[in-house]
Design an enzyme around this catalytic site. Structure first.
Site, PDB file in Angstrom:
ATOM      1  N   CYS A  56       0.814  -1.214   0.000  1.00  0.00           N
ATOM      2  CA  CYS A  56       0.000   0.000   0.000  1.00  0.00           C
ATOM      3  C   CYS A  56       0.852   1.270   0.000  1.00  0.00           C
ATOM      4  O   CYS A  56       2.001   1.273   0.454  1.00  0.00           O
ATOM      5  CB  CYS A  56      -0.880   0.041   1.244  1.00  0.00           C
ATOM      6  SG  CYS A  56      -2.107  -1.265   1.336  1.00  0.00           S
ATOM      7  N   GLU A  58       0.495   3.953   1.859  1.00  0.00           N
ATOM      8  CA  GLU A  58       0.811   4.460   3.203  1.00  0.00           C
ATOM      9  C   GLU A  58       2.082   3.817   3.731  1.00  0.00           C
ATOM     10  O   GLU A  58       2.966   4.488   4.274  1.00  0.00           O
ATOM     11  CB  GLU A  58      -0.345   4.164   4.173  1.00  0.00           C
ATOM     12  CG  GLU A  58      -1.654   4.843   3.820  1.00  0.00           C
ATOM     13  CD  GLU A  58      -2.525   4.012   2.888  1.00  0.00           C
ATOM     14  OE1 GLU A  58      -1.994   3.285   2.022  1.00  0.00           O
ATOM     15  OE2 GLU A  58      -3.757   4.110   3.016  1.00  0.00           O
TER      16      GLU A  58
HETATM   17  N1  THU Z   1      -4.315   0.231  -1.155  1.00  0.00           N
HETATM   18  C1  THU Z   1      -3.498   1.201  -0.657  1.00  0.00           C
HETATM   19  O1  THU Z   1      -2.465   1.536  -1.243  1.00  0.00           O
HETATM   20  N2  THU Z   1      -3.852   1.789   0.505  1.00  0.00           N
HETATM   21  C2  THU Z   1      -4.998   1.523   1.170  1.00  0.00           C
HETATM   22  O2  THU Z   1      -5.190   2.048   2.249  1.00  0.00           O
HETATM   23  C3  THU Z   1      -5.993   0.624   0.611  1.00  0.00           C
HETATM   24  C4  THU Z   1      -5.510  -0.234  -0.504  1.00  0.00           C
HETATM   25  C5  THU Z   1      -3.960  -0.384  -2.431  1.00  0.00           C
HETATM   26  C6  THU Z   1      -3.585  -1.845  -2.357  1.00  0.00           C
HETATM   27  C7  THU Z   1      -3.872  -2.294  -3.773  1.00  0.00           C
HETATM   28  O3  THU Z   1      -2.750  -1.975  -4.576  1.00  0.00           O
HETATM   29  C8  THU Z   1      -5.017  -1.411  -4.206  1.00  0.00           C
HETATM   30  O4  THU Z   1      -5.051  -0.316  -3.308  1.00  0.00           O
HETATM   31  C9  THU Z   1      -6.368  -2.108  -4.207  1.00  0.00           C
HETATM   32  O5  THU Z   1      -6.636  -2.664  -2.982  1.00  0.00           O
END
Ligand code: THU
Length: 136
Positions: A56, A58
């Site tokens: 992710c 974050e």
């Molecule tokens: N994702 C994030 O980068 N941050 C979040 O808080 C929620 C999900 C990303 C993970 C994946 O690459 C995409 O969003 C779909 O879930």
């Protein structure tokens, strides 16, 4: 936290979201962290064809900040331009955010629409004993 600072952080999150590598979900995420000295460090989600390896935005922002010597963050903004409504950080990211940010630190997240969530780390991760310890 001054409104200007948060607005600026939000703009950085929006800008960096365009650099996400998300060909599998088509869901781009950008995160911007405000360090204690005013430096802003950003991150994006980076996916992989072995889906479970995706990381992710974050966590990518926080891990790259730590590698650059930053360990305390005053605020975080998260942009999800592929959703209209705000999408909050996942549980794993909340835990990692809680490692480095105090419970009263502001968090802003929003999608492409006009609804914006302005909350705190403590609201995202309540009853986190580390927060209580760090606040003392
Ligand atoms: N994702 C994030 O980068 N941050 C979040 O808080 C929620 C999900 C990303 C993970 C994946 O690459 C995409 O969003 C779909 O879930």
């Amino acid at each position: 936290m001054e409104k200007n600072n948060m607005d600026n952080l939000w703009q950085e999150a929006q800008k960096i979201a365009q650099k996400a590598y998300a060909p599998y979900s088509n869901f781009r995420v950008g995160a911007a962290l405000l360090c204690e000295d005013g430096t802003i460090i950003t991150g994006v989600n980076v996916e992989n064809r072995s889906y479970g390896l995706s990381v992710c935005a974050e966590r990518n922002a926080i891990f790259s900040a730590v590698a650059r010597g930053y360990m305390r963050f005053k605020a975080i903004a998260i942009s999800t331009p592929d959703s209209v409504e705000p999408v909050g950080p996942c549980g794993a990211c909340r835990q990692v955010i809680g490692e480095f940010m105090l419970g009263d630190a502001p968090v802003r997240f929003a999608g492409s629409g006009s609804n914006q969530v302005n909350t705190t780390v403590g609201e995202l991760l309540p009853f986190d004993s580390l927060h209580e310890l760090k606040n003392k």
